[in-house]
Scaffold this motif. Structure first.
Motif, PDB file in Angstrom:
ATOM      1  N   VAL A   1       0.883  -1.149  -0.056  1.00  0.00           N
ATOM      2  CA  VAL A   1      -0.017   0.058   0.116  1.00  0.00           C
ATOM      3  C   VAL A   1       0.788   1.227   0.130  1.00  0.00           C
ATOM      4  O   VAL A   1       0.561   2.129  -0.761  1.00  0.00           O
ATOM      5  N   ARG A   2       1.921   1.383   0.963  1.00  0.00           N
ATOM      6  CA  ARG A   2       2.868   2.357   1.033  1.00  0.00           C
ATOM      7  C   ARG A   2       3.408   2.726  -0.495  1.00  0.00           C
ATOM      8  O   ARG A   2       4.125   3.603  -0.705  1.00  0.00           O
TER       9      ARG A   2
ATOM     10  N   ARG B   1       6.518  10.846  -2.750  1.00  0.00           N
ATOM     11  CA  ARG B   1       6.629  11.222  -1.077  1.00  0.00           C
ATOM     12  C   ARG B   1       7.894  10.725  -0.525  1.00  0.00           C
ATOM     13  O   ARG B   1       7.865  10.364   0.567  1.00  0.00           O
ATOM     14  N   LEU B   2       9.017  10.769  -1.115  1.00  0.00           N
ATOM     15  CA  LEU B   2      10.285  10.190  -0.752  1.00  0.00           C
ATOM     16  C   LEU B   2      11.234  11.351  -0.266  1.00  0.00           C
ATOM     17  O   LEU B   2      11.072  12.246  -1.055  1.00  0.00           O
ATOM     18  N   ASN B   3      11.754  10.987   0.944  1.00  0.00           N
ATOM     19  CA  ASN B   3      12.624  12.253   1.262  1.00  0.00           C
ATOM     20  C   ASN B   3      13.985  11.970   0.732  1.00  0.00           C
ATOM     21  O   ASN B   3      14.482  10.843  -0.111  1.00  0.00           O
TER      22      ASN B   3
ATOM     23  N   LEU C   1       9.835   7.248   3.395  1.00  0.00           N
ATOM     24  CA  LEU C   1       8.569   7.882   3.510  1.00  0.00           C
ATOM     25  C   LEU C   1       8.466   8.719   4.648  1.00  0.00           C
ATOM     26  O   LEU C   1       9.089   8.256   5.589  1.00  0.00           O
ATOM     27  N   SER C   2       7.879   9.744   4.523  1.00  0.00           N
ATOM     28  CA  SER C   2       7.578  10.787   5.815  1.00  0.00           C
ATOM     29  C   SER C   2       6.787  10.099   6.577  1.00  0.00           C
ATOM     30  O   SER C   2       5.751   9.165   6.343  1.00  0.00           O
ATOM     31  N   PRO C   3       6.600  10.621   7.893  1.00  0.00           N
ATOM     32  CA  PRO C   3       5.540  10.012   8.782  1.00  0.00           C
ATOM     33  C   PRO C   3       4.137  10.287   8.245  1.00  0.00           C
ATOM     34  O   PRO C   3       3.206   9.399   8.272  1.00  0.00           O
TER      35      PRO C   3
ATOM     36  N   ALA D   1      -1.006   8.420   5.652  1.00  0.00           N
ATOM     37  CA  ALA D   1      -1.870   8.303   4.570  1.00  0.00           C
ATOM     38  C   ALA D   1      -2.244   6.870   4.154  1.00  0.00           C
ATOM     39  O   ALA D   1      -3.276   6.485   3.969  1.00  0.00           O
ATOM     40  N   ALA D   2      -1.138   6.158   4.186  1.00  0.00           N
ATOM     41  CA  ALA D   2      -1.253   4.743   3.691  1.00  0.00           C
ATOM     42  C   ALA D   2      -2.104   4.025   4.896  1.00  0.00           C
ATOM     43  O   ALA D   2      -2.982   3.062   4.546  1.00  0.00           O
TER      44      ALA D   2
END
Lengths: 296, 242
Positions: free
Chosen positions: B99-100, B107-109, B114-116, B121-122
């Motif tokens: 799902v992520r 949305r990757l840093n 992934l950010s919190p 959101a996932a």
């Protein structure tokens, strides 16, 4: 054993290639390109033959031709979308036939032919070691930075493309990295067994891992342990290192799958299978699934 | 409210091999619409979606997919295909990881994590699709209906401008289907999303759709053409096209 310089070099070279090749294997397996490693190793043989014929370093020439072969397979794969394994067969035939012709034209190749076919990790030279290090570093950087897009591309290219992942560029880069790693792994186990080093650890890890990241880490662990065990066994038993490493990895696979089956059987018999408690939502979903499958 | 033409097919003809399956198709998808694509089995519904998403290239005609959304940002598209082969090949992945993955393109840093917020959101998407309790399961162990739900959860997690869903309710019970259609309508009404869905259950979508695109067999040959029916309800594309 490790007080010998050549064994230290063998363990160092085998270790770095085992780690990167096993990680690559997971992606190749999941992208249904398991035979690509085998094909590229055969193609790079044409580079080795051409290098010797033209007076260029054979290892470097083999490296370049493997990368070119990997790029070519990506293009042929597009032409045969439905039968993508055909691309592997076509490029392999091209590379191998060229290798045979070039080798018969230059008799000096035949003398060292067996070292390319079966590998000679204990005789790894400085150039080969540098190639291995460079390939491993580039490969590690590629897999680390692109591990998440690569997950999506390996799972489903169409969904990845629509969500904005540059699938074409990633596939292109993946092909180049594959060619580099295959060429770098050749001195360890040779042309004929290079796919063992890449595919066997991955074949076991995808069966026993619950997540994608775990699959890659377990594959790297199996590859490293198998290579070190194979090298040690080869030293103790005076057997060829390439074949011994490949055989040990095969034993690991058979033993791993056997243990998994035994563990599952044992759990079933002792009734240790944990049943998840059913919730109203899961009960409704299960009923819908039953209804769907019984109607279809 | 600004309405944008997100995707269009103009006089598109396409086929497999030498056999055309879709001829002179003309379709427009505007932002804020809920569109159903319907037709018999083999009527090229999935092909139509793939053409609109530029996954297939037409023999003739023009396909346009807007590069931006109504705010001028890059258009985010979530596509849920009818079938994904990797589900059946023992792909080693957990539901949460899957799902992520919907967020991996946006949305990757810098450390590729992934950010919190993205993880939340996932999680929300999994809860809204009723798959939260499956989050630690391996995806290959799931049933057909559960696989569909996690695919939709992945699409929801992306929070895309355009949902393109190819028979997403296969294997779902009637109640879940109704909840899902309601959720999609909410996405349009409350968040300004656009939904294109391939379905055979038009009656269940009664009162929710803006338009129906039907793929029908042509009298002069075996090819199909598209007819569009406007539904009484939510939207008239002519009112404020940008």
């Amino acid at each position: 054993m490790l007080h010998y310089d050549f064994m230290q070099r063998a363990f160092f070279a085998g270790g770095i290639i085992a780690l990167i090749a096993s990680a690559l294997g997971v992606y190749l397996l999941l992208r249904r390109q398991a035979l690509m490693a085998d094909m590229l190793s055969h193609v790079s043989l044409a580079g080795v033959a051409a290098g010797t014929y033209l007076g260029i370093n054979p290892s470097l020439a083999g490296f370049v031709v493997a990368v070119l072969g990997a790029i070519a397979v990506e293009y042929v794969r597009k032409a045969y979308k439905t039968y993508s394994e055909l691309s592997v067969a076509i490029i392999m035939v091209g590379g191998l036939s060229l290798a045979v012709i070039l080798m018969t034209m230059n008799k000096s190749v035949n003398k060292s032919f067996s070292s390319y076919l079966f590998g000679s990790v204990v005789a790894v030279n400085r150039t080969e070691l540098m190639i291995m290090l460079a390939a491993a570093l580039i490969g590690a950087l590629f897999f680390f930075l692109l591990r998440r897009p690569l997950y999506m591309v390996s799972f489903d290219e169409e969904s990845a493309r629509t969500s904005g992942i540059p699938v074409q560029w990633i596939s292109f880069g993946f092909s180049i990295v594959t060619g580099m790693i295959v060429a770098a792994a050749m001195p360890i186990v040779g042309v004929l067994l290079v796919s063992a080093l890449i595919i066997l650890p991955a074949a076991l890890s995808v069966r026993i891992s619950s997540s994608f990241t775990t699959a890659i880490l377990i594959s790297m662990g199996i590859g490293l342990t198998g290579t070190f065990t194979g090298l040690t066994a080869s030293y103790e038993l005076s057997t060829p290192p390439g074949g011994t490493i490949a055989f040990v990895l095969l034993l690991f696979l058979v033993a791993g799958l056997g243990l998994k089956k035994l563990f599952a059987l044992g759990s079933k018999r002792s009734g240790r299978l944990v049943m998840r408690p059913e919730t109203p939502v899961s009960r409704r979903h299960r009923a819908a699934d039953n209804e769907h499958w019984s109607s279809s | 409210m600004i309405i944008l033409l997100l995707a269009s097919l103009q006089d598109v003809t396409f086929g497999y091999g030498d056999v055309p399956c879709l001829e002179m198709a003309n379709i427009e998808v505007h932002s804020g619409e809920f569109i159903a694509v319907t037709g018999q089995n083999g009527a090229s519904k999935s092909t139509l979606l793939k053409l609109a998403l530029q996954l297939l290239h037409p023999w003739q005609g023009k396909v346009n997919l807007s590069p931006t959304n109504v705010n001028g940002d890059k258009l985010a598209v979530a596509y849920v295909p009818q079938q994904i082969a990797a589900f059946n090949s023992g792909f080693p992945s957990q539901v949460t990881e899957f799902v992520r993955s919907g967020l991996y393109s946006q949305r990757l840093n810098w450390f590729r994590r992934l950010s919190p917020d993205a993880k939340q959101a996932a999680d929300e998407a999994m809860k809204s699709m009723g798959v939260w309790e499956l989050r630690n399961r391996r995806i290959g162990e799931l049933s057909g209906g559960q696989k569909q739900r996690i695919c939709i959860a992945r699409a929801l997690a992306m929070s895309p401008d355009l949902f393109v869903l190819d028979e997403p309710t296969t294997g779902m019970d009637k109640e879940s289907r109704k909840d899902f259609y309601k959720l999609m309508r909410e996405q349009i009404d409350q968040h300004g999303k656009t939904v294109v869905i391939v379905t055979h259950n038009l009656t269940e979508l009664d009162g929710m759709l803006d338009r129906i695109i039907s793929l029908e067999r042509r009298e002069e040959g075996g090819w199909k053409c598209c007819t569009t029916t406007s539904c009484s309800g939510h939207f008239s594309p002519a009112e404020s096209l940008r």
